[in-house]
Design a protein around this motif. Structure first.
Motif, mmCIF file in Angstrom:
data_model
loop_
_atom_site.group_PDB
_atom_site.id
_atom_site.type_symbol
_atom_site.label_atom_id
_atom_site.label_comp_id
_atom_site.label_asym_id
_atom_site.label_seq_id
_atom_site.Cartn_x
_atom_site.Cartn_y
_atom_site.Cartn_z
ATOM 1 N N ALA B 3 33.208 42.546 39.128
ATOM 2 C CA ALA B 3 34.162 42.078 38.391
ATOM 3 C C ALA B 3 35.454 42.281 39.003
ATOM 4 C CB ALA B 3 34.186 42.889 37.138
ATOM 5 N N PHE B 4 35.542 43.142 40.072
ATOM 6 C CA PHE B 4 36.651 43.322 40.819
ATOM 7 C C PHE B 4 36.821 42.274 41.827
ATOM 8 C CE2 PHE B 4 37.710 45.299 45.113
ATOM 9 C CZ PHE B 4 39.139 45.297 44.739
ATOM 10 N N ARG B 7 38.208 39.279 39.909
ATOM 11 C CA ARG B 7 39.682 39.311 39.489
ATOM 12 C C ARG B 7 40.506 39.350 40.849
ATOM 13 N NH1 ARG B 7 41.905 43.929 37.532
ATOM 14 N NH2 ARG B 7 40.042 44.939 37.997
ATOM 15 N N ARG B 8 40.071 39.936 41.856
ATOM 16 C CA ARG B 8 40.810 39.877 43.133
ATOM 17 C C ARG B 8 40.931 38.548 43.656
ATOM 18 N NH1 ARG B 8 43.658 39.894 46.699
ATOM 19 N NH2 ARG B 8 44.087 41.485 48.267
ATOM 20 N N ALA B 10 40.667 35.696 41.756
ATOM 21 C CA ALA B 10 41.343 35.090 40.995
ATOM 22 C C ALA B 10 42.905 35.299 41.108
ATOM 23 C CB ALA B 10 41.002 35.176 39.479
ATOM 24 N N GLY B 11 43.183 36.226 41.524
ATOM 25 C CA GLY B 11 44.557 36.639 41.472
ATOM 26 C C GLY B 11 45.145 36.207 42.800
ATOM 27 N N TYR B 350 37.476 50.303 40.582
ATOM 28 C CA TYR B 350 38.346 49.222 40.118
ATOM 29 C C TYR B 350 38.069 48.916 38.972
ATOM 30 C CZ TYR B 350 39.704 49.515 45.131
ATOM 31 O OH TYR B 350 40.033 49.600 46.355
#
Lengths: 291, 351
Positions: B3-4, B7-8, B10-11, B350
């Motif tokens: 997930a981290f 998300r990273r 995608a950021g 995270y």
């Protein structure tokens, strides 16, 4: 029996910091170096007025260092000692201006983002992340490559690359204090955002900002020289240190002194700012001492 | 963890989008006609027109509202400079050099190994020297050793890289003649590139002499480029070691009578290295941009030198492509550093 000392009056934080600063030998060394460069720069036009456009002496081309020209001369017979001396004016002025500009813009953005939050904060953070995606002086190079090479454009470009760090510092301080009781109290008393920001929030960010400012000037001086060296900053015949090293690089088999002395000038001035910055950080914020 | 990572990554999308937007703006705010700015006095009216056509300078910047109204087709609305540029970027098409007509992405691929090899050597130099020096300073805290090492480290971040490069050439190549002053290989050395990393290529092809030649060419630029990371590694190692040496488990290790060497190497250093590794990873991007200066001085045929030449020639597609490429690598490496950090240190959550 232990002697108990009491102070008649409490010492202010500033006095305390000053006292600790003067016990820090490396900080004093930094201060001495910077003072030397500043005083030399201020005195230069008085003691030795210089006009780079007229300066040439073709009889004295590429002379090695001697009693007459202690740093030697370049391919146009210009005295390098005078040029390095006057070059300090350019580096210090541009470095300082670029950093102060970045400080003002960055601090403003950081305060506003941290204080108001929401989409404004997201937008500012986005901008900062974009700027931080360009490592080192790459962004400055890209900006000057487009705006056209000149000292003024180099200053703007270097300033832009320095903005993110100030946004981050002030935003972090603002966020941590926004919910504090005294800021809440100011809200409750009906203080306007501008007042809260400038009276209550900004002073708390001053310590890290001052430390960063000192360290940034060193970086800016290096960047000015780097852009000058790449032909993107100051232009000949200006006696800017980076430009002088660029000239020296072309002649460095015949006249290594042409690049040695401007390089040493950059090195010592940057060392001075770094020593001073480290010492100020130790003094103002001992928690950061080993970082 | 997954997930981290997601998300990273995608950021990164909005950041990379912003980067492309910024570069688009920067190259479009050239005062006056960019075609004339690029070709200068050399351009005939024909070549100018061809360049304008190729760069799409005749088209509107963002939206072709007039074209949309007259033709009534929605596609026409997006027939703009910006959308053409974005379409190229997404496909990995960075355009062609204005002068040499070579494909920018293709050249970047060819030149990247040179820069990458140099960057690796610089990082190696920084770690091999920096970590022991930092440990040494930490163990001798407050002594003359500590002060000297720290002063040297501070000097390391104060050198203008390009000047240091010139001085190294002058001393070791010109005066002493120990090492070659520029380039990646001697003219006499023949090496068919395989990976583009010449030291490795020499080994893979069994040409040891070529590998050795490549190493000799790497030493001076590697030192010049590695000096700033070296100084940063020394400072980071020292402060990290000092912090770890003050921890309870180190005191316990000492209390149970372990040898000092074992305490330092097994208990302290391993735990102290984590932030050091992070710093090394993060300095990778800084090295890529520092390469512009180092490669220029050493005539190193990498990306930095290429971009520098393009700046002098005002070859905007190259500048634009090179800058975007380096920014992309930088952002990706930073993300990788974050991932490895999370992998190495399970304490970091995270959520």
């Amino acid at each position: 029996m232990r002697e108990v000392r009491t102070h008649e009056k409490g010492q202010s934080l500033f006095q305390d910091a000053l006292k600790r600063f003067f016990r820090n030998p490396t900080g004093l060394l930094g201060l001495a170096i910077i003072s030397f460069f500043v005083i030399a720069s201020l005195l230069a036009p008085i003691l030795r007025p210089y006009d780079a456009r007229r300066d040439r002496d073709l009889r004295a081309r590429l002379n090695p260092p001697s009693a007459e020209h202690i740093f030697g001369t370049d391919e146009l017979g210009r005295d390098l000692f005078v040029r390095v001396w006057h070059g300090g004016r350019i580096s210090l002025r541009v470095g300082l201006t670029a950093v102060v500009l970045a400080l003002v813009v960055g601090t403003f953005l950081g305060l506003v983002a941290g204080f108001f939050g929401g989409w404004l904060d997201m937008f500012v953070t986005w901008l900062v992340d974009i700027l931080l995606a360009f490592p080192g002086i790459l962004l400055a190079i890209a900006i000057v490559a487009t705006l056209g090479p000149s000292l003024r454009n180099a200053l703007i470009a270097i300033s832009v690359t320095q903005i993110p760090i100030y946004v981050r510092i002030t935003r972090a301080v603002t966020l941590s204090l926004r919910e504090s009781e005294y800021v809440q109290a100011a809200h409750a008393l009906g203080s306007r955002p501008g007042r809260i920001i400038f009276i209550h929030l900004l002073p708390n960010g001053l310590a890290p900002l001052i430390v960063q400012l000192t360290l940034s000037i060193g970086v800016a001086v290096l960047d000015v020289a780097a852009l000058g060296f790449l032909g993107l900053g100051a232009q000949p015949p200006d006696p800017e240190w980076g430009v002088m090293i660029r000239d020296g690089f072309r002649q460095f088999l015949r006249a290594p002194w042409m690049s040695i002395f401007p390089g040493l000038a950059i090195f010592f001035s940057v060392v001075g700012f770094n020593l001073l910055g480290d010492a100020i950080r130790d003094v103002i914020d001992p928690r950061l001492k080993n970082v | 963890m997954t997930a981290f990572v997601v998300r990273r990554l995608a950021g990164l999308v909005p950041v990379l989008f912003g980067v492309s937007l910024l570069i688009f703006f920067i190259t479009r705010i050239i005062p006056g006609d960019p075609a004339i700015a690029m070709l200068g006095e050399r351009g005939s009216e024909q070549t100018l027109e061809r360049l304008r056509e190729e760069l799409g300078l005749n088209r509107p910047l963002f939206f072709d509202a007039t074209g949309f109204r007259t033709s009534g087709r929605l596609v026409q609305l997006f027939d703009s400079q910006y959308f053409a540029y974005m379409k190229g970027l997404v496909r990995g098409d960075l355009g062609r050099s204005v002068f040499t007509r070579v494909d920018v992405s293709e050249s970047l691929r060819k030149r990247f190994p040179a820069t990458f090899e140099l960057t690796l050597v610089a990082m190696f130099f920084a770690m091999v020297l920096g970590i022991p020096a930092g440990v040494w300073a930490a163990l001798r805290r407050g002594t003359i050793v500590d002060t000297s090492v720290m002063l040297l480290a501070l000097s390391g971040v104060s050198f203008p890289v390009f000047w240091l490069a010139i001085m190294l050439i002058y001393l070791f190549a010109v005066t002493l003649g120990w090492l070659p002053p520029s380039g990646r290989l001697d003219v006499s050395t023949q090496l068919q590139p395989l990976t583009g990393l010449y030291v490795l290529d020499g080994v893979l092809r069994g040409q040891w002499a070529a590998s050795w030649d490549a190493i000799k060419h790497l030493i001076l630029p590697g030192i010049a480029l590695g000096t700033i990371p070296l100084a940063i590694v020394v400072r980071m190692t020292r402060s990290s070691m000092l912090e770890v040496l003050g921890q309870d488990y180190v005191r316990t290790a000492r209390a149970k009578g372990l040898e000092e060497r074992s305490v330092v190497n097994k208990h302290a250093l391993r735990n102290a290295l984590l932030p050091v590794v992070t710093v090394v990873g993060l300095s990778f991007g800084t090295l890529l941009s520092g390469a512009v200066l180092t490669e220029t001085v050493f005539s190193w045929p990498g990306i930095g030198r290429w971009v520098f030449d393009a700046i002098a020639a005002r070859d905007y597609p190259i500048i634009q492509g090179g800058v975007i490429f380096v920014a992309l690598i930088f952002v990706l490496v930073n993300a990788l550093v974050d991932f490895s950090y999370a992998l190495i240190d399970p304490r970091i959550q995270y959520g």
